[in-house]
Design a protein around this motif. Structure first.
Motif, PDB file in Angstrom:
ATOM      1  N   ALA A 135       0.831  -1.209   0.000  1.00  0.00           N
ATOM      2  CA  ALA A 135       0.000   0.000   0.000  1.00  0.00           C
ATOM      3  C   ALA A 135       0.864   1.257   0.000  1.00  0.00           C
ATOM      4  CB  ALA A 135      -0.922  -0.010   1.217  1.00  0.00           C
ATOM      5  N   ILE A 136       1.928   1.263   0.803  1.00  0.00           N
ATOM      6  CA  ILE A 136       2.827   2.423   0.849  1.00  0.00           C
ATOM      7  C   ILE A 136       3.526   2.607  -0.491  1.00  0.00           C
ATOM      8  CG2 ILE A 136       4.971   3.286   1.879  1.00  0.00           C
ATOM      9  CD1 ILE A 136       4.027   2.210   4.539  1.00  0.00           C
ATOM     10  N   PHE A 137       3.958   1.494  -1.096  1.00  0.00           N
ATOM     11  CA  PHE A 137       4.617   1.590  -2.404  1.00  0.00           C
ATOM     12  C   PHE A 137       3.687   2.226  -3.437  1.00  0.00           C
ATOM     13  CE2 PHE A 137       5.355   0.025  -6.650  1.00  0.00           C
ATOM     14  CZ  PHE A 137       6.722   0.169  -6.825  1.00  0.00           C
ATOM     15  N   MET A 138       2.470   1.741  -3.525  1.00  0.00           N
ATOM     16  CA  MET A 138       1.547   2.264  -4.536  1.00  0.00           C
ATOM     17  C   MET A 138       1.196   3.725  -4.279  1.00  0.00           C
ATOM     18  SD  MET A 138      -0.996  -0.911  -5.506  1.00  0.00           S
ATOM     19  CE  MET A 138      -1.476  -1.302  -3.824  1.00  0.00           C
ATOM     20  N   LEU A 139       1.164   4.126  -3.017  1.00  0.00           N
ATOM     21  CA  LEU A 139       0.883   5.517  -2.688  1.00  0.00           C
ATOM     22  C   LEU A 139       1.994   6.441  -3.187  1.00  0.00           C
ATOM     23  CD1 LEU A 139      -1.057   7.438  -1.144  1.00  0.00           C
ATOM     24  CD2 LEU A 139       0.405   7.085   0.869  1.00  0.00           C
ATOM     25  N   ILE A 140       3.245   6.030  -3.008  1.00  0.00           N
ATOM     26  CA  ILE A 140       4.370   6.873  -3.408  1.00  0.00           C
ATOM     27  C   ILE A 140       4.634   6.774  -4.908  1.00  0.00           C
ATOM     28  CG2 ILE A 140       6.859   7.258  -3.111  1.00  0.00           C
ATOM     29  CD1 ILE A 140       6.548   6.276  -0.237  1.00  0.00           C
ATOM     30  N   ALA A 141       4.448   5.578  -5.476  1.00  0.00           N
ATOM     31  CA  ALA A 141       4.753   5.374  -6.899  1.00  0.00           C
ATOM     32  C   ALA A 141       3.601   5.750  -7.816  1.00  0.00           C
ATOM     33  CB  ALA A 141       5.137   3.912  -7.128  1.00  0.00           C
ATOM     34  N   ALA A 142       2.518   6.248  -7.267  1.00  0.00           N
ATOM     35  CA  ALA A 142       1.359   6.611  -8.094  1.00  0.00           C
ATOM     36  C   ALA A 142       1.762   7.633  -9.158  1.00  0.00           C
ATOM     37  CB  ALA A 142       0.249   7.175  -7.222  1.00  0.00           C
ATOM     38  N   TRP A 347      12.419   5.513  -4.026  1.00  0.00           N
ATOM     39  CA  TRP A 347      11.965   5.859  -2.682  1.00  0.00           C
ATOM     40  C   TRP A 347      10.704   5.103  -2.286  1.00  0.00           C
ATOM     41  CZ3 TRP A 347      15.294   7.686   0.433  1.00  0.00           C
ATOM     42  CH2 TRP A 347      16.337   8.496  -0.041  1.00  0.00           C
ATOM     43  N   ALA A 348       9.907   4.717  -3.261  1.00  0.00           N
ATOM     44  CA  ALA A 348       8.744   3.880  -2.951  1.00  0.00           C
ATOM     45  C   ALA A 348       9.191   2.520  -2.430  1.00  0.00           C
ATOM     46  CB  ALA A 348       7.874   3.721  -4.196  1.00  0.00           C
ATOM     47  N   ILE A 349      10.275   2.003  -3.024  1.00  0.00           N
ATOM     48  CA  ILE A 349      10.805   0.714  -2.570  1.00  0.00           C
ATOM     49  C   ILE A 349      11.416   0.849  -1.185  1.00  0.00           C
ATOM     50  CG2 ILE A 349      12.604  -1.009  -3.011  1.00  0.00           C
ATOM     51  CD1 ILE A 349      12.071  -0.584  -6.017  1.00  0.00           C
ATOM     52  N   VAL A 350      12.209   1.905  -0.974  1.00  0.00           N
ATOM     53  CA  VAL A 350      12.826   2.116   0.340  1.00  0.00           C
ATOM     54  C   VAL A 350      11.752   2.285   1.415  1.00  0.00           C
ATOM     55  CG1 VAL A 350      14.254   3.666   1.714  1.00  0.00           C
ATOM     56  CG2 VAL A 350      14.937   3.092  -0.628  1.00  0.00           C
ATOM     57  N   ALA A 351      10.767   3.116   1.146  1.00  0.00           N
ATOM     58  CA  ALA A 351       9.701   3.333   2.128  1.00  0.00           C
ATOM     59  C   ALA A 351       8.882   2.068   2.351  1.00  0.00           C
ATOM     60  CB  ALA A 351       8.794   4.478   1.664  1.00  0.00           C
ATOM     61  N   GLY A 352       8.598   1.347   1.269  1.00  0.00           N
ATOM     62  CA  GLY A 352       7.811   0.133   1.409  1.00  0.00           C
ATOM     63  C   GLY A 352       8.503  -0.902   2.269  1.00  0.00           C
ATOM     64  N   LEU A 353       9.793  -1.110   2.027  1.00  0.00           N
ATOM     65  CA  LEU A 353      10.517  -2.140   2.779  1.00  0.00           C
ATOM     66  C   LEU A 353      10.831  -1.704   4.204  1.00  0.00           C
ATOM     67  CD1 LEU A 353      12.979  -3.489   0.038  1.00  0.00           C
ATOM     68  CD2 LEU A 353      11.146  -4.763   1.162  1.00  0.00           C
ATOM     69  N   VAL A 354      11.339  -0.503   4.376  1.00  0.00           N
ATOM     70  CA  VAL A 354      11.766  -0.065   5.712  1.00  0.00           C
ATOM     71  C   VAL A 354      10.571   0.343   6.568  1.00  0.00           C
ATOM     72  CG1 VAL A 354      13.174   1.576   6.999  1.00  0.00           C
ATOM     73  CG2 VAL A 354      14.022   0.644   4.833  1.00  0.00           C
ATOM     74  N   VAL A 355       9.755   1.255   6.057  1.00  0.00           N
ATOM     75  CA  VAL A 355       8.620   1.762   6.845  1.00  0.00           C
ATOM     76  C   VAL A 355       7.453   0.781   6.810  1.00  0.00           C
ATOM     77  CG1 VAL A 355       6.996   3.664   7.146  1.00  0.00           C
ATOM     78  CG2 VAL A 355       9.337   4.130   6.380  1.00  0.00           C
ATOM     79  N   GLY A 356       7.134   0.291   5.604  1.00  0.00           N
ATOM     80  CA  GLY A 356       5.974  -0.586   5.463  1.00  0.00           C
ATOM     81  C   GLY A 356       6.103  -1.879   6.241  1.00  0.00           C
ATOM     82  N   LYS A 357       7.271  -2.520   6.154  1.00  0.00           N
ATOM     83  CA  LYS A 357       7.464  -3.765   6.896  1.00  0.00           C
ATOM     84  C   LYS A 357       7.374  -3.527   8.397  1.00  0.00           C
ATOM     85  CE  LYS A 357       8.052  -7.262   4.096  1.00  0.00           C
ATOM     86  NZ  LYS A 357       7.215  -8.473   4.174  1.00  0.00           N
ATOM     87  N   PHE A 358       7.976  -2.436   8.854  1.00  0.00           N
ATOM     88  CA  PHE A 358       7.929  -2.145  10.288  1.00  0.00           C
ATOM     89  C   PHE A 358       6.496  -1.913  10.749  1.00  0.00           C
ATOM     90  CE2 PHE A 358       7.736   1.024  13.680  1.00  0.00           C
ATOM     91  CZ  PHE A 358       8.393   0.332  14.686  1.00  0.00           C
ATOM     92  N   LEU A 359       5.771  -1.070  10.028  1.00  0.00           N
ATOM     93  CA  LEU A 359       4.392  -0.778  10.434  1.00  0.00           C
ATOM     94  C   LEU A 359       3.521  -2.025  10.360  1.00  0.00           C
ATOM     95  CD1 LEU A 359       3.762   2.696   8.730  1.00  0.00           C
ATOM     96  CD2 LEU A 359       4.252   2.223  11.140  1.00  0.00           C
ATOM     97  N   GLY A 360       3.689  -2.815   9.304  1.00  0.00           N
ATOM     98  CA  GLY A 360       2.864  -4.005   9.151  1.00  0.00           C
ATOM     99  C   GLY A 360       3.140  -5.044  10.212  1.00  0.00           C
ATOM    100  N   VAL A 361       4.414  -5.376  10.412  1.00  0.00           N
ATOM    101  CA  VAL A 361       4.775  -6.440  11.359  1.00  0.00           C
ATOM    102  C   VAL A 361       4.603  -5.972  12.799  1.00  0.00           C
ATOM    103  CG1 VAL A 361       6.669  -7.893  12.184  1.00  0.00           C
ATOM    104  CG2 VAL A 361       6.351  -7.549   9.726  1.00  0.00           C
ATOM    105  N   PHE A 362       5.262  -4.873  13.146  1.00  0.00           N
ATOM    106  CA  PHE A 362       5.210  -4.415  14.536  1.00  0.00           C
ATOM    107  C   PHE A 362       3.805  -3.939  14.921  1.00  0.00           C
ATOM    108  CE2 PHE A 362       5.713  -1.130  17.828  1.00  0.00           C
ATOM    109  CZ  PHE A 362       6.322  -1.893  18.811  1.00  0.00           C
ATOM    110  N   GLY A 363       3.148  -3.223  13.998  1.00  0.00           N
ATOM    111  CA  GLY A 363       1.814  -2.731  14.306  1.00  0.00           C
ATOM    112  C   GLY A 363       0.839  -3.858  14.574  1.00  0.00           C
TER     113      GLY A 363
END
Length: 640
Positions: A135-142, A347-363
């Motif tokens: 979801a984060i990737f598609m938001l940034i790469a739109a 940056w969509a890839i960086v945000a998706g992997l670093v931020v997205g994985k953290f929010l998804g797993v930890f959240g």
């Protein structure tokens, strides 16, 4: 689980210093053997990645030419054409996913994840770790035209994850490793399924019928009395070829096959039979007895575990480094780096992997814990889980593979590869920082000064009133003579305190010193199912020289247990999980000798005779009433 304590040893004579007890610290060689493989694998992956990048930048033509080398395998008109790159990605990586699937199958069948409440958490975390990054990737790469490449950020690299955890992970990371491994494999299965559904150009369902038949054959091969190896190999090749012909990524075949390979705990009677054959061979050495003994020993171990042992070195030292060498060749020219710095795709890839994985797993884990859904087990604190969630941002294997599938433009491919490598580096560094902060925060806990898991009367074996104001928890081993002596001290303390103490025994079998210690602990838990825990423990302590599988079964019969049910419970994942939980606690608290006592939740050092334990109870009493109880016990003991 309140029980009546039975005197087993002599009271009050156990004054040996801690250093004199049975357990020794693992040698350096043993530590290297137990931890080194993951670290070496990670190091080889890093070296292979660095070589691939240097090679691609210094001689891009030779790098591309090598991996695009055409290979043909076949007989007559039946041929299979593929490149060297495809051989690595489609064939060798299927073996990697096969071994990962074997380990997860074992964890779900007889390992840490046998409990659905405990398995639920990594499964939910893995699913959230697939959805949120996309979801984060598609938001940034739109608007970039590359929105369909969202699959690049969904997957965690299992090999790098386990290797990085071995290098930078927190102390006593056993439970975190099991949690992350289960999460990573569910993640891999989801990622491979997404490849099949969204990144398959041509899909032919008919070969999947053949694959399904082959998988059914894999399942029923377990019932073939002998010669199963060639059958497994033949069916596995057929299933892999069927997946390849269908257009579904063939590495998924490795996971599917692994989940159908049988796994079970060794049967005590089978082990005893193997030992009898070995003794027969020793008395009359000949090839027939040698063959029978070898076959019996091999068959006592499940196919799953035998395959893990056979393939693990090849995967760690050959297959994964080859994959990195074949896929990490990113061209890093100034133009590409400058473009990547301003590229929404990168940056969509960086945000998706670093931020997205953290929010998804930890959240998701934090929410499950908040609503008390599922079970994480002791020691998995939120800060350690946060470090693990960040570490899940290391995307490599599937990420680089989907880059080739989803992105056609060469420049965009290089920008995407830069994003994957940068995100992996950031995730590694951030996780290392979080783990170091976590270790600093939990210094006392990790040093084992505080009891890691509070007493739970619904789970623990408790002697004395469950609401008693004073508590002693002992971690021990039924083959340890010092634990035998300590039992007398405990009996005397309980007699002196007269109902004001609850005593809990937990398992800390010294596997390197006492080869039968784990089996003893599991046997006691199996006897507890039939209400004979104390009697069985007493019988083990009374004869510490005879604790072979046949001795364990004989004791069960002598105590009037239902032996068939006892044997079934011995092989049950629930019994094994109880013992393993205690062992993981002992490891987390750095318990390197037994008996180790925790008095009112604090680690006891020094002598463990009755008077020393009572004085420790007095010094650490949680409140004034408990202190008075301990003091009265001390005065009573002195009068006697």
């Amino acid at each position: 689980m309140t029980q009546q304590l039975t005197t087993i040893g002599r009271p009050g004579d156990s004054r040996e210093p801690r250093g004199s007890r049975e357990r020794r610290r693992p040698s350096i060689a043993e530590k290297i053997q137990s931890m080194g493989e993951s670290r070496i694998c990670a190091l080889l992956l890093l070296i292979a990645t660095a070589v691939a990048i240097l090679w691609a930048n210094l001689s891009h033509g030779t790098y591309e030419a090598l991996w695009e080398t055409q290979l043909t395998v076949g007989v007559g008109d039946l041929t299979l054409d593929f490149t060297l790159h495809a051989l690595v990605n489609d064939a060798l990586m299927a073996i990697f996913f096969f071994t990962v699937g074997l380990e997860v199958r074992r964890e779900f069948a007889i390992g840490e994840l046998t409990s659905w409440s405990r398995a639920l958490v990594p499964v939910v975390a893995a699913i959230a770790g697939l959805v949120v990054p996309a979801a984060i990737f598609m938001l940034i790469a739109a608007g970039t035209g590359q929105e369909h490449a969202w699959g690049v950020v969904i997957s965690t690299d299992t090999a790098f994850l386990v290797g990085a955890l071995a290098i930078i992970g927190p102390r006593a990371s056993g439970r975190l490793r099991v949690f992350l491994l289960a999460l990573a494999v569910v993640d891999d299965i989801g990622a491979l399924s997404i490849i099949a559904l969204f990144y398959t150009e041509s899909f032919n369902p008919l070969p999947l019928i053949i694959a399904a038949v082959g998988l059914v054959g894999v399942y029923f091969t377990r019932y073939v009395p002998r010669g199963r190896g060639p059958i497994y190999a033949t069916l596995s090749i057929i299933v892999w070829l069927a997946f390849l012909a269908s257009g579904v990524h063939p590495t998924l075949a490795g996971v599917a096959i692994a989940l159908l390979v049988p796994v079970y705990r060794p049967n005590r009677r089978d082990v005893e039979h193997a030992l009898e054959l070995a003794r027969t061979f020793r008395q009359s050495p000949n090839s027939e007895y040698a063959r029978l003994a070898a076959n019996s020993l091999r068959e006592s171990i499940s196919v799953n575990e035998r395959l893990q042992s056979a393939y693990a070195p090849y995967v760690a030292y050959v297959i994964l480094p080859l994959f990195a060498l074949a896929n990490a060749g990113v061209v890093l020219s100034p133009e590409i780096l400058a473009g990547a710095m301003t590229s929404p795709l990168t940056w969509a890839i960086v945000a998706g992997l670093v931020v997205g994985k953290f929010l998804g797993v930890f959240g998701s884990v934090a929410l499950l814990r908040l609503f008390r859904i599922g079970d994480l087990g002791p020691g998995l604190t939120l800060d350690r889980l946060a470090g693990g969630a960040v570490l899940c941002g290391i995307g490599f294997t599937i990420s680089l593979f989907i880059v080739d599938l989803a992105i056609e433009d060469d420049l965009a491919q290089n920008e995407a590869r830069v994003g994957v490598l940068v995100a992996s580096a950031i995730a590694f560094i951030l996780a290392a920082i979080i783990f170091r902060i976590s270790d600093a925060r939990h210094t006392d806990d990790e040093a084992g000064q505080t009891l890691a898991r509070p007493v739970d009367p619904t789970r623990d074996h408790v002697w004395g009133p469950v609401d008693a104001p004073l508590t002693i928890v002992e971690y021990g081993d039924y083959q340890c003579p010092f634990c035998l002596k300590a039992s007398g001290s405990i009996e005397e303390v309980m007699r002196e305190l007269d109902g004001r103490l609850r005593y809990v025994w937990r398992h800390a079998p010294l596997e390197r010193v006492h080869p039968n210690a784990v089996a003893d602990a599991e046997a006691v838990e199996a006897a507890a199912v039939q209400g004979k825990r104390t009697e069985f423990a007493k019988s083990l302590f009374s004869d510490q020289d005879h604790q072979m599988p046949s001795d364990i079964l004989r004791r069960a019969a002598d105590l009037g247990l239902d032996v068939d049910r006892f044997e079934k419970d011995l092989r049950s994942p629930e019994v094994a999980a109880r013992v393993r939980d205690d062992m993981l606690d002992a490891d987390a608290m750095d318990i390197t000798s037994v008996p180790t006592f925790f008095v009112n939740g604090q680690r006891h050092t020094g002598p463990y005779d009755a008077q020393s334990l009572i004085r420790a109870l007095l010094a650490t009493a949680p409140d004034e009433a408990a202190a008075r109880a301990a003091e009265e016990g001390t005065q009573g003991a002195e009068e006697r």
